[in-house]
Design a protein around this motif. Structure first.
Motif, short mmCIF file in Angstrom:
data_model
loop_
_atom_site.label_atom_id
_atom_site.label_comp_id
_atom_site.label_asym_id
_atom_site.label_seq_id
_atom_site.Cartn_x
_atom_site.Cartn_y
_atom_site.Cartn_z
N TRP A 1 2.40 -10.02 -1.92
CA TRP A 1 3.01 -8.76 -2.37
C TRP A 1 3.95 -9.01 -3.53
O TRP A 1 3.92 -8.32 -4.56
CB TRP A 1 3.74 -8.09 -1.21
CG TRP A 1 4.18 -6.67 -1.46
CD1 TRP A 1 3.51 -5.53 -1.11
CD2 TRP A 1 5.38 -6.25 -2.11
NE1 TRP A 1 4.22 -4.42 -1.50
CE2 TRP A 1 5.37 -4.82 -2.12
CE3 TRP A 1 6.46 -6.91 -2.69
CZ2 TRP A 1 6.41 -4.07 -2.67
CZ3 TRP A 1 7.49 -6.16 -3.25
CH2 TRP A 1 7.46 -4.76 -3.24
N HIS A 2 4.82 -10.02 -3.39
CA HIS A 2 5.81 -10.30 -4.44
C HIS A 2 5.17 -10.88 -5.70
O HIS A 2 5.60 -10.57 -6.82
CB HIS A 2 6.89 -11.23 -3.90
CG HIS A 2 7.83 -10.56 -2.94
ND1 HIS A 2 8.79 -9.67 -3.33
CD2 HIS A 2 7.93 -10.65 -1.59
CE1 HIS A 2 9.47 -9.22 -2.29
NE2 HIS A 2 8.96 -9.81 -1.21
N VAL A 3 4.15 -11.71 -5.52
CA VAL A 3 3.49 -12.28 -6.69
C VAL A 3 2.75 -11.19 -7.47
O VAL A 3 2.77 -11.17 -8.71
CB VAL A 3 2.51 -13.41 -6.26
CG1 VAL A 3 1.73 -13.92 -7.47
CG2 VAL A 3 3.29 -14.56 -5.62
N ILE A 4 2.12 -10.27 -6.76
CA ILE A 4 1.47 -9.14 -7.43
C ILE A 4 2.50 -8.30 -8.15
O ILE A 4 2.29 -7.85 -9.29
CB ILE A 4 0.68 -8.30 -6.41
CG1 ILE A 4 -0.53 -9.08 -5.89
CG2 ILE A 4 0.21 -6.98 -7.05
CD1 ILE A 4 -1.28 -8.38 -4.77
N GLU A 5 3.64 -8.06 -7.50
CA GLU A 5 4.71 -7.26 -8.12
C GLU A 5 5.17 -7.88 -9.43
O GLU A 5 5.49 -7.15 -10.39
CB GLU A 5 5.89 -7.14 -7.14
CG GLU A 5 7.01 -6.24 -7.64
CD GLU A 5 8.19 -6.21 -6.69
OE1 GLU A 5 8.76 -5.13 -6.48
OE2 GLU A 5 8.54 -7.28 -6.15
N ARG A 6 5.15 -9.20 -9.50
CA ARG A 6 5.56 -9.88 -10.74
C ARG A 6 4.43 -9.97 -11.76
O ARG A 6 4.61 -10.51 -12.85
CB ARG A 6 6.07 -11.29 -10.41
CG ARG A 6 7.33 -11.32 -9.56
CD ARG A 6 7.96 -12.69 -9.55
NE ARG A 6 7.09 -13.71 -8.99
CZ ARG A 6 7.08 -14.07 -7.70
NH1 ARG A 6 7.89 -13.47 -6.84
NH2 ARG A 6 6.27 -15.02 -7.26
N GLY A 7 3.25 -9.46 -11.40
CA GLY A 7 2.11 -9.50 -12.31
C GLY A 7 1.51 -10.88 -12.48
O GLY A 7 0.90 -11.18 -13.50
N GLN A 8 1.63 -11.73 -11.43
CA GLN A 8 1.18 -13.12 -11.53
C GLN A 8 0.00 -13.43 -10.62
O GLN A 8 -0.29 -14.60 -10.37
CB GLN A 8 2.36 -14.05 -11.21
CG GLN A 8 3.52 -13.91 -12.18
CD GLN A 8 4.73 -14.72 -11.76
OE1 GLN A 8 4.87 -15.13 -10.60
NE2 GLN A 8 5.62 -14.96 -12.70
N ALA A 9 -0.69 -12.40 -10.12
CA ALA A 9 -1.84 -12.60 -9.24
C ALA A 9 -3.03 -11.83 -9.80
O ALA A 9 -2.86 -10.87 -10.56
CB ALA A 9 -1.52 -12.12 -7.82
N PRO A 10 -4.25 -12.24 -9.47
CA PRO A 10 -5.46 -11.58 -9.98
C PRO A 10 -5.79 -10.28 -9.24
O PRO A 10 -6.94 -9.99 -8.93
CB PRO A 10 -6.54 -12.63 -9.78
CG PRO A 10 -6.10 -13.40 -8.58
CD PRO A 10 -4.60 -13.45 -8.68
N PHE A 11 -4.76 -9.52 -8.92
CA PHE A 11 -4.90 -8.20 -8.30
C PHE A 11 -4.00 -7.24 -9.05
O PHE A 11 -2.84 -7.58 -9.36
CB PHE A 11 -4.52 -8.24 -6.82
CG PHE A 11 -5.32 -9.19 -5.99
CD1 PHE A 11 -6.55 -8.81 -5.46
CD2 PHE A 11 -4.85 -10.47 -5.72
CE1 PHE A 11 -7.30 -9.69 -4.69
CE2 PHE A 11 -5.59 -11.36 -4.95
CZ PHE A 11 -6.82 -10.97 -4.44
N GLY A 12 -4.49 -6.03 -9.33
CA GLY A 12 -3.68 -5.06 -10.04
C GLY A 12 -2.58 -4.47 -9.19
O GLY A 12 -1.53 -4.08 -9.71
N SER A 13 -2.82 -4.40 -7.88
CA SER A 13 -1.84 -3.84 -6.96
C SER A 13 -2.10 -4.38 -5.57
O SER A 13 -3.22 -4.83 -5.26
CB SER A 13 -1.93 -2.30 -6.94
OG SER A 13 -3.17 -1.88 -6.40
N PHE A 14 -1.10 -4.32 -4.72
CA PHE A 14 -1.23 -4.82 -3.35
C PHE A 14 -2.32 -4.10 -2.56
O PHE A 14 -3.08 -4.74 -1.83
CB PHE A 14 0.11 -4.73 -2.63
CG PHE A 14 0.13 -5.33 -1.27
CD1 PHE A 14 0.06 -6.71 -1.09
CD2 PHE A 14 0.22 -4.53 -0.13
CE1 PHE A 14 0.08 -7.28 0.18
CE2 PHE A 14 0.25 -5.08 1.13
CZ PHE A 14 0.18 -6.46 1.29
N PRO A 15 -2.45 -2.75 -2.69
CA PRO A 15 -3.50 -2.06 -1.93
C PRO A 15 -4.92 -2.50 -2.27
O PRO A 15 -5.86 -2.15 -1.52
CB PRO A 15 -3.28 -0.58 -2.29
CG PRO A 15 -1.82 -0.49 -2.59
CD PRO A 15 -1.52 -1.78 -3.32
#
Length: 203
Positions: A131-145
């Motif tokens: 969740w936090h990595v996505i929030e920082r824009g550092q994961a290959p997912f646009g959003s947690f959902p």
């Protein structure tokens, strides 16, 4: 391996209504836990119970399985309120998908059954990290959902892959990608999360 799965039902309901689970390949717990001594008993609490209810039900099942180790699978909360619930402190001790609730379950069961192996899956902690990595824009997912296929169920690929392997880790089994077809970047990222999990001491 056998299972008793009743969709969207908590442990108290399953305990009180053992005969007609929604997943028809289930073996009702009232038959299975009396007929076979298992190596491991896995339980997954769900909304709608108190801490005391979950402790009583799990204890009753442990009494039927005197040599089994216990794995408590946390499951996870709804996508839109995951982070808020993760940090919940519920004074009334109602079941919530928060580390504090599952720590309380584990602590009280260990006090009651000090000779038992009792562990909790790291599903919540892994998802909170994601969740936090996505929030920082550092994961290959646009959003947690994007890890969910509806408000509470994981996707059949990336989400399920992550949760499947957190459970395997708690069962002391090697991680597996059998049956999954993930995008390369997502698999690489999730494998990093799983490798970090494997490096942590078992809970």
């Amino acid at each position: 391996m056998q299972w008793h799965v009743d969709c969207g039902k908590n442990l108290q309901f399953i305990f009180d209504n053992p005969t007609n689970p929604c997943v028809k390949t289930s073996t009702p717990w009232s038959e299975a836990l009396k007929a076979i001594q298992y190596d491991t008993l896995v339980v997954q609490p769900f909304f709608g119970t108190t801490l005391e209810q979950d402790l009583q039900v799990i204890s009753a099942w442990l009494e039927l399985q005197p040599t089994a180790r216990l794995v408590i699978h946390t499951g996870w909360n709804r996508a839109d309120s995951f982070e808020k619930t993760y940090h919940t402190t519920d004074e009334a001790n109602h079941m919530s998908h928060s580390p504090g609730y599952f720590q309380a379950v584990k602590t009280q069961l260990r006090a009651k059954y000090p000779e038992r192996s009792i562990s909790v899956t790291a599903a919540l902690e892994v998802l909170d990290t994601v969740w936090h990595v996505i929030e920082r824009g550092q994961a290959p997912f646009g959003s947690f959902p994007e890890l969910y296929r509806d408000e509470i169920h994981m996707t059949t690929q990336a989400g399920r892959y992550l949760m499947h392997n957190t459970l395997r880790q708690a069962l002391q089994q090697p991680f597996s990608d059998q049956g999954f077809q993930l995008e390369a970047a997502q698999k690489e990222y999730l494998d990093q999360r799983l490798s970090a999990l494997a490096a942590q001491p078992s809970s």
